[in-house]
Design a protein around this motif. Sequence first.
Motif, short mmCIF file in Angstrom:
data_model
loop_
_atom_site.label_atom_id
_atom_site.label_comp_id
_atom_site.label_asym_id
_atom_site.label_seq_id
_atom_site.Cartn_x
_atom_site.Cartn_y
_atom_site.Cartn_z
N SER A 368 0.84 -1.20 0.00
CA SER A 368 0.00 0.00 0.00
C SER A 368 0.87 1.25 0.00
N ARG A 369 0.26 2.39 -0.35
CA ARG A 369 1.01 3.64 -0.34
C ARG A 369 1.54 3.96 1.05
N GLU A 370 0.74 3.66 2.05
CA GLU A 370 1.17 3.92 3.43
C GLU A 370 2.36 3.06 3.79
N GLU A 371 2.33 1.78 3.39
CA GLU A 371 3.45 0.88 3.67
C GLU A 371 4.69 1.31 2.88
N PHE A 372 4.46 1.80 1.67
CA PHE A 372 5.60 2.22 0.85
C PHE A 372 6.33 3.41 1.49
N ARG A 373 5.59 4.30 2.14
CA ARG A 373 6.21 5.48 2.75
C ARG A 373 7.26 5.10 3.79
N LYS A 374 7.10 3.90 4.38
CA LYS A 374 8.09 3.46 5.37
C LYS A 374 9.45 3.21 4.72
N ASN A 375 9.44 2.95 3.41
CA ASN A 375 10.70 2.73 2.69
C ASN A 375 11.21 3.99 1.99
N ARG A 376 10.42 5.04 2.05
CA ARG A 376 10.77 6.26 1.31
C ARG A 376 12.13 6.82 1.74
N ALA A 377 12.44 6.73 3.02
CA ALA A 377 13.72 7.28 3.50
C ALA A 377 14.90 6.57 2.87
N ASN A 378 14.72 5.29 2.50
CA ASN A 378 15.82 4.51 1.93
C ASN A 378 15.96 4.67 0.43
N MET A 379 14.99 5.31 -0.21
CA MET A 379 15.01 5.49 -1.67
C MET A 379 14.76 6.96 -1.99
N GLN A 380 15.68 7.59 -2.67
CA GLN A 380 15.55 9.01 -2.96
C GLN A 380 15.81 9.28 -4.45
N ILE A 381 15.58 10.52 -4.87
CA ILE A 381 15.77 10.89 -6.28
C ILE A 381 16.35 12.29 -6.36
N VAL A 382 17.22 12.49 -7.35
CA VAL A 382 17.75 13.80 -7.69
C VAL A 382 17.24 14.11 -9.11
N PHE A 383 16.51 15.22 -9.25
CA PHE A 383 15.86 15.52 -10.52
C PHE A 383 16.80 16.26 -11.48
#
Length: 618
Positions: A368-383
Amino acid sequence: MAIDEMTAPAGDTGSARPIMKVENLSVVFPRPDASDITAVHDFSLSVTEGEFIGIMGEPGCGKSTAAMAMLGLVRPPGRIATGTVEFLGQDLGKLDEEELRAIRGKDIGMIVQNPRHSLHPMIRVGTQISNVYRAHNDVSKQEAWEHSIEMLRMVGINDPERRVKAYAHELSSGMAQRVLIAIALSSQPKLLIADEPTSGLDVTIQAQFLDEMWDNVQKTRSSVVLVTQDLGIVANYCDRVVIMHQGTIVEVAEVHDFFNSPQHEYSKAILGLQRRAQEKGVAIAKVDEKAPPLLRIEDLTMHFPIRASKSKVHAAEQVSFEIKPGECLGLVGESGSGKTTVGRCLLRLEEPTSGSINFHDVDLASVSREEFRKNRANMQIVFQDPLDSLNPRWTIKQVLEEPLKLHSDMDQEQRLDRIRELLKLVGLEESFVQALPKEISAGRQQRVSIARAIASNPDFIVLDEPTSALTPETTAEIIELLIDLSNKLGIAYLFISHDLTTVKFICHRVVVMYLGQIVEIGTKDQVFETPRHPYAKALLSAHLFPDVANRRVDREVRESLQGEIPSPITENLPKGCYLFGRCPSQVEKCRNMPQELTELEDGRLVRCWRVQEGELTD
């Protein structure tokens, strides 16, 4: 140093006559409440018959202003303060506007950077070419129209009889740029001034255009002055190079001398990435091949629906690859190949149509989107564009504090300490914390973007064209920063780029994409030294590496693709091989035979049955 001595072309030019001679040209822009700005100061250059000259420098150095001033043109309120410009012995400064117009467009052509802003949106492109041609030649409307068709054919536009009736908005950027080239060349000028003419083109289209321009110079003995920031263009096509810095020429050299032994410190800075690559190779840490993958994507597919239509945009088709801890994987291909879409899908900035995204053994595509947010800190992007990706109303402190508030339980003092640490890691002074993004340079803006991305200690970062908006010297600094951060912090990168020079410098392995499909995956050495897929070969051949020992114009055979990448809409996709129609190695069997990505004996993956069966070799 005398002007003639400084700007004399290299080689045997005793028989070559001068086309244009510029002496002590200065351009100023008056300001009502302050001193005048001198955009160009004492610019001097001699251009001889059959010569191809490149003018380089950072944005704002005055190179485009100097090129315009050579034609007697200056954007208001600027004015030419001093200097003379002679064309075929005639002083252009002493001519009236009518006499100048007779020369501009006929004997001197100009190609500007942005075709969308230069072509009239309400007039067919054929009429625009015809109008310029008739202004300088005594021909009928019908003759001018037929000449327009021939000019479009000459610059490589397919089906020119149909395209000549198109409006500018109906053409791709590459085609629109070719229309500008056709206009500039319509009266066969003796001198062509081109201001960043390929900045909006893919590498394959860029190579076709520059080949045509070079061949035209050889056939007609005309001359070209090319304004560019691209070292590869200068190395592969130019006879001489002029380096500008802060409105002044700081170095003029024969192209081999410039790349082998630059004299001025600014020239050395421009060549920084290339020279460091030659001297010490890639400094990024080696990857543990036995380590389990950090990220594995399988059969990732992304289709964008089209409103009020059953058709879809096929942005990515069954894309599969893996990235190990600390690895930098390059993702390359033309615009429209699906590179950025894949990167955005990995972070679920776009919801993939199907496929799996396994990160730390968790399928992020199915949570789920909520569960995915828990991994957001480990995955980032530079535009791609740092200014667009930073909030213009926030200070640098606020930009860097946001991810710390979202992904940590630090108090205010701890956040301030972390911000100071981040600034130090990316090479910025602490004094920048109160600055707004618009108050710092593009290079510093991108450093802030990188600092924001590493603020939460991620294991993986998507780098989406992180250097495309930067000058060569700033690109070198950012690439070395990324390597240093990967070595220190063990971060893995997906490096999306059309600049194969930086990919070759930083990446361990390379994925080549075409029209949403992966066509080849291999180590950096495999892909760059011995590409196997016809598209990978053409892409590598078309890319202009800054290597004067292997100039494209000196090759007996210049591999290239015909036309542009097709539309990825359902009904426009080829039934068989997606490269059919452009591939130099195609046979009839390829037309209806879908291709599978298959592993070869050397471990690389290639999507081409002729390569797999040994019909196409190195």
